[in-house]
Design an enzyme around this catalytic site. Sequence first.
Site, PDB file in Angstrom:
ATOM      1  N   ASP A 141      88.434  30.872  38.448  1.00  0.00           N
ATOM      2  CA  ASP A 141      87.734  30.094  39.487  1.00  0.00           C
ATOM      3  C   ASP A 141      86.963  29.029  38.703  1.00  0.00           C
ATOM      4  O   ASP A 141      87.332  28.726  37.546  1.00  0.00           O
ATOM      5  CB  ASP A 141      86.796  30.997  40.325  1.00  0.00           C
ATOM      6  CG  ASP A 141      86.224  30.284  41.543  1.00  0.00           C
ATOM      7  OD1 ASP A 141      86.982  29.978  42.466  1.00  0.00           O
ATOM      8  OD2 ASP A 141      85.007  30.004  41.568  1.00  0.00           O
TER       9      ASP A 141
ATOM     10  N   LYS B   5      85.467  39.235  44.317  1.00  0.00           N
ATOM     11  CA  LYS B   5      85.073  38.054  43.540  1.00  0.00           C
ATOM     12  C   LYS B   5      84.146  38.534  42.440  1.00  0.00           C
ATOM     13  O   LYS B   5      83.489  39.568  42.573  1.00  0.00           O
ATOM     14  CB  LYS B   5      84.334  37.055  44.437  1.00  0.00           C
ATOM     15  CG  LYS B   5      84.335  35.644  43.901  1.00  0.00           C
ATOM     16  CD  LYS B   5      85.627  34.927  44.193  1.00  0.00           C
ATOM     17  CE  LYS B   5      85.696  33.581  43.497  1.00  0.00           C
ATOM     18  NZ  LYS B   5      86.885  32.811  43.888  1.00  0.00           N
TER      19      LYS B   5
HETATM   20  P1  NDP Z   1      87.092  23.742  38.037  1.00  0.00           P
HETATM   21  O1  NDP Z   1      86.030  24.388  37.227  1.00  0.00           O
HETATM   22  O2  NDP Z   1      88.414  23.480  37.439  1.00  0.00           O
HETATM   23  O3  NDP Z   1      86.550  22.344  38.630  1.00  0.00           O
HETATM   24  C1  NDP Z   1      85.427  22.308  39.447  1.00  0.00           C
HETATM   25  C2  NDP Z   1      85.124  20.840  39.754  1.00  0.00           C
HETATM   26  O4  NDP Z   1      84.047  20.781  40.683  1.00  0.00           O
HETATM   27  C3  NDP Z   1      84.679  20.062  38.549  1.00  0.00           C
HETATM   28  O5  NDP Z   1      85.028  18.716  38.685  1.00  0.00           O
HETATM   29  C4  NDP Z   1      83.161  20.251  38.594  1.00  0.00           C
HETATM   30  O6  NDP Z   1      82.442  19.247  37.911  1.00  0.00           O
HETATM   31  C5  NDP Z   1      82.897  20.177  40.068  1.00  0.00           C
HETATM   32  N1  NDP Z   1      81.689  20.971  40.374  1.00  0.00           N
HETATM   33  C6  NDP Z   1      81.449  22.266  40.046  1.00  0.00           C
HETATM   34  N2  NDP Z   1      80.223  22.641  40.454  1.00  0.00           N
HETATM   35  C7  NDP Z   1      79.694  21.569  41.049  1.00  0.00           C
HETATM   36  C8  NDP Z   1      78.462  21.333  41.679  1.00  0.00           C
HETATM   37  N3  NDP Z   1      77.518  22.277  41.795  1.00  0.00           N
HETATM   38  N4  NDP Z   1      78.266  20.112  42.186  1.00  0.00           N
HETATM   39  C9  NDP Z   1      79.226  19.149  42.094  1.00  0.00           C
HETATM   40  N5  NDP Z   1      80.409  19.311  41.507  1.00  0.00           N
HETATM   41  C10 NDP Z   1      80.638  20.504  41.001  1.00  0.00           C
HETATM   42  O7  NDP Z   1      87.222  24.650  39.348  1.00  0.00           O
HETATM   43  P2  NDP Z   1      88.402  24.716  40.391  1.00  0.00           P
HETATM   44  O8  NDP Z   1      89.011  23.389  40.561  1.00  0.00           O
HETATM   45  O9  NDP Z   1      89.242  25.870  40.039  1.00  0.00           O
HETATM   46  O10 NDP Z   1      87.611  25.140  41.719  1.00  0.00           O
HETATM   47  C11 NDP Z   1      87.074  24.171  42.627  1.00  0.00           C
HETATM   48  C12 NDP Z   1      86.797  24.835  43.964  1.00  0.00           C
HETATM   49  O11 NDP Z   1      88.016  25.384  44.480  1.00  0.00           O
HETATM   50  C13 NDP Z   1      85.823  26.024  43.930  1.00  0.00           C
HETATM   51  O12 NDP Z   1      85.116  26.053  45.166  1.00  0.00           O
HETATM   52  C14 NDP Z   1      86.739  27.219  43.846  1.00  0.00           C
HETATM   53  O13 NDP Z   1      86.109  28.396  44.335  1.00  0.00           O
HETATM   54  C15 NDP Z   1      87.856  26.776  44.764  1.00  0.00           C
HETATM   55  N6  NDP Z   1      89.125  27.461  44.575  1.00  0.00           N
HETATM   56  C16 NDP Z   1      89.781  27.451  43.366  1.00  0.00           C
HETATM   57  C17 NDP Z   1      91.003  28.071  43.229  1.00  0.00           C
HETATM   58  C18 NDP Z   1      91.804  27.984  41.978  1.00  0.00           C
HETATM   59  O14 NDP Z   1      92.969  28.412  41.998  1.00  0.00           O
HETATM   60  N7  NDP Z   1      91.289  27.423  40.907  1.00  0.00           N
HETATM   61  C19 NDP Z   1      91.585  28.855  44.343  1.00  0.00           C
HETATM   62  C20 NDP Z   1      90.863  28.727  45.588  1.00  0.00           C
HETATM   63  C21 NDP Z   1      89.659  28.092  45.671  1.00  0.00           C
HETATM   64  P3  NDP Z   1      81.798  19.576  36.471  1.00  0.00           P
HETATM   65  O15 NDP Z   1      82.944  19.568  35.509  1.00  0.00           O
HETATM   66  O16 NDP Z   1      80.823  18.485  36.275  1.00  0.00           O
HETATM   67  O17 NDP Z   1      81.147  20.925  36.604  1.00  0.00           O
END
Ligand code: NDP
Length: 449
Positions: free
Chosen positions: A168, A128
């Site tokens: 991510d 990571k």
């Molecule tokens: P994105 O950046 O596309 O979206 C993240 C979402 O979560 C946004 O809506 C964001 O809101 C919200 N968010 C982020 N940080 C916080 C926080 N501290 N508190 C509350 N809300 C928060 O990321 P992904 O959708 O790609 O990833 C989401 C999760 O899934 C993560 O844990 C990631 O590690 C996991 N993941 C992702 C994969 C992928 O293929 N993308 C694969 C496997 C796991 P805001 O816009 O306000 O920041």
Amino acid sequence: MLNSEYLQRVYSQVVTRDPDQKEFHQAVLEVLESLDLIVDKHPEYEANGVIESFVEPERVVTFRVPWVDDQGKVQVNRGYRVQFNSAIGPYKGGLRFHPTVNLSILKFLGFEQILKNSLTGLPIGGAKGGSDFDPKGKSDAEVMRFCQSFMTELYRHIGQFTDVPAGDIGVGAREIGYLFGQYRRIRDAHEAGILTGKGLTYGGSLARTEATGYGLCYLTAEMLKCMKNDSFAGKTVVISGSGNVAIFAAEKAMALGAKVVALSDSNGFVHDPNGIQLDVVKDIKLGHRGRIKEYAERVAGSTYTEGFRGIWTIPCDIALPCATQNEIDEDIAKTIVKNGAMAVAEGANMPCRPEAIRVFQEAGLLFAPAKAANAGGVATSALEMCQNSMRYSWTFEEVDAKLKSIMEHIFHNIYDASKDCGVTGDLVVGANIAGFKKVVDAMLAQGIV
Ligand code: NDP
């Protein structure tokens, strides 16, 4: 806590070495608690220092990332790559750009990634990386200059046979494009297999964008079918987040007949009792990087509430936390149970605190842990690597069918492992043990511990 003296010693060394790395301790402890069930039957682990090796990254790189903002001022961020374990394949794992990024978070994510990648059945190790850079509020030109500077150092540490990063939080198609462009310029070669999540015009895979969210629903559907003889049809679903994972989890849950009634971002959440209109969410989030609040301004009958944790007060049958780590604590878990949910599946990495998982399990809810439930993203990244190596591309339907079959296989693998350990249906234990065994067998076979 831990019964095995060997595991107690390993855990205490992890904590003593890096006392501030709370998220990493949490991830390690959860896995050691599962290994407690089998460690006595494997004296070779202690004799070969297997678990000491397993909790220590093979390599950690940190570096300076200087870049010039739109005012001409030099800004300096910190970049990281944690190369945790390469026993079963090249390091593989995403890059996160978010102000909260630090070594504890990246070590927890890299550690989880080893087991997740192992569960996919594909030959990929765990890693990571990322930076404390915040892409939010930055211009495209600033993000491009940051990504170019980040890759100017990272390129030395990656390669299609060494380490293959992906996206991510905060790293989507735009960032991957800028990172890939800089790598290609530096190396003077189009090595498509050095990054995944690429655009379709330069080596990306169809269905990669959708894969984590779709995969989460495929695994959840299989869990509902096999453990409760049930399905998504007619269920009410709440999904936290509104990023890549949340949006495509919502899309697939709806396609499988569920009604998704709420989504959030880090500021607050929207509730639409009539069912979220996904085209509006996509327009806001993917169209112009807007805030979820805008949904309530555009869709009659929906409401917006400040504070992202409040989303879990909305009753649902199935909860899919897809935002970030540790968003569901014990109290929130009790609320979800009280409101009558039957299943929780983690789309984000470690969104549920250990006490919350205990609440779900004790109340008899189905619970699918992240390292299995969200493995569809990295599995499809590995399929992207396959296509890059073959210089060929599969259709959307071909990739989606492979993804579905991988997720169903993961469910049965972890379910069977839970049965073998005498805790049938405890998918946390099942995922930890099944993921661990494959990696450790490879480590022992290679004499690298
Ligand atoms: P994105 O950046 O596309 O979206 C993240 C979402 O979560 C946004 O809506 C964001 O809101 C919200 N968010 C982020 N940080 C916080 C926080 N501290 N508190 C509350 N809300 C928060 O990321 P992904 O959708 O790609 O990833 C989401 C999760 O899934 C993560 O844990 C990631 O590690 C996991 N993941 C992702 C994969 C992928 O293929 N993308 C694969 C496997 C796991 P805001 O816009 O306000 O920041």
